[in-house]
Design an enzyme around this catalytic site. Structure first.
Site, PDB file in Angstrom:
ATOM      1  N   ASP A 168      -2.864  -8.266   2.200  1.00  0.00           N
ATOM      2  CA  ASP A 168      -3.118  -7.335   1.099  1.00  0.00           C
ATOM      3  C   ASP A 168      -4.505  -7.484   0.496  1.00  0.00           C
ATOM      4  OD1 ASP A 168      -0.606  -6.172   1.270  1.00  0.00           O
ATOM      5  OD2 ASP A 168       0.291  -7.533  -0.197  1.00  0.00           O
TER       6      ASP A 168
ATOM      7  N   LYS B 100      -1.209  -3.783  -7.069  1.00  0.00           N
ATOM      8  CA  LYS B 100      -1.008  -2.595  -6.232  1.00  0.00           C
ATOM      9  C   LYS B 100       0.477  -2.282  -6.152  1.00  0.00           C
ATOM     10  CE  LYS B 100       1.061  -4.709  -2.625  1.00  0.00           C
ATOM     11  NZ  LYS B 100       2.472  -4.443  -2.247  1.00  0.00           N
TER      12      LYS B 100
END
Length: 295
Positions: A137, A11
């Site tokens: 995350d 990401k």
């Protein structure tokens, strides 16, 4: 079915602001995540033991319970009262400790893959709750695409994913301690240079040029203070032909640039590849998914 392969996508953060410190020691964030094409491959196999094993050839990746992937498998096993033996093999492409959530992506892949391989039947919502127990995350890596993250980044609101947006990633080979960087932040914080609502509006519209102009990461301040060479590299990246905007992802040290087109991305990759101060250089695109069972 005895095994499966899961793609674990990295990401980037298109926007990251720290809005306060929590009593539990974590920090409240306002961030915009986006999955990218760069991914690790995670092979998950049933094995005739009661043990969870993790293997990865990368020397910086632990094979015991320090590895989030190991903890993800253990979390699911504990939740259902045991699933038997699991062998996890990780093929790394995502740089380690680089602000790209490689470890979190691997954990998300294991949650998704073990659930499928062993037929546990968990829906996305409980998997996301398990992910939040593992790391801030991990829920987004399960969620994938694009999302606004609040809280520690685990309170997610879906945003429209940007389709096949060309990106160039650079990493100078500097490992950044996320905990150390957050300790350097002083509160109360000043108002951010860019407004998260504004960049969300441009994401909704798919206005790539305006997104590039409004990229923001508060953590660049302490990281660049500690590692000025990363700031120098960002300047070099932002001035490349076809660059719409550049930013550090997460707590670094990976930098990314939104490029006008794939040709500009490849030309800039050729410019930076094999330079002394660039340890990792790769073109990729935005991805609509975070984890994906491959075949």
């Amino acid at each position: 079915m005895r095994n499966l392969r899961v793609r674990a996508h990295a990401k980037i953060n298109l926007y990251l602001n720290v809005v306060g410190k929590r009593k539990d020691g974590y920090h409240n964030l306002e961030t915009i995540f986006h999955s990218i094409g760069l991914h690790d491959d995670v092979i998950i196999r049933k094995q005739n033991t009661k043990h969870i094993t993790v293997h990865c050839e990368h020397p910086a990746v632990p094979s015991d319970a320090r590895n989030l992937a190991h903890r993800a498998a253990q979390c699911l096993s504990d939740a259902v009262g045991g699933i038997g033996g699991v062998a996890i093999e990780i093929f790394k492409r995502i740089p380690v400790a680089a602000g790209l959530a490689g470890g979190s992506a691997n954990a998300a892949a294991v949650l998704h893959g073990v659930n499928e391989l062993f037929g546990l039947g968990f829906t996305q919502e409980p998997l996301m709750r398990f992910g939040a127990q593992l790391g801030a995350d991990v829920p987004f890596c399960l969620h994938g695409g694009a999302a606004l993250g609040l809280g520690i980044g685990d309170q997610l609101t879906r945003l429209p994913a940007l389709s096949d947006l060309p990106l160039l990633l650079l990493n100078p080979g500097v490992e950044i301690s996320t905990a150390a960087i957050f300790k350097k932040l002083n509160f109360p914080l000043t108002k951010p240079e860019k407004d998260g609502i504004i960049i969300r509006t441009y994401i909704d519209k798919g206005d790539i040029l305006s997104i590039g102009k409004n990229l923001y990461n508060l953590l660049e301040i302490p990281v660049f203070s500690e590692h000025p060479e990363i700031a120098v590299l960002k300047t070099a990246l932002s001035t490349q032909p076809g660059c719409c905007g550049a930013l550090m992802s997460g707590s670094g040290a990976t930098l990314f640039a939104i490029m006008h087109d794939s040709q500009a991305a490849r030309q800039s990759e050729s410019h930076f590849r094999n330079r002394n101060k660039v340890n990792f250089c790769e073109t990729t695109v935005t991805s609509p998914v975070g984890v994906y069972i491959d075949g």
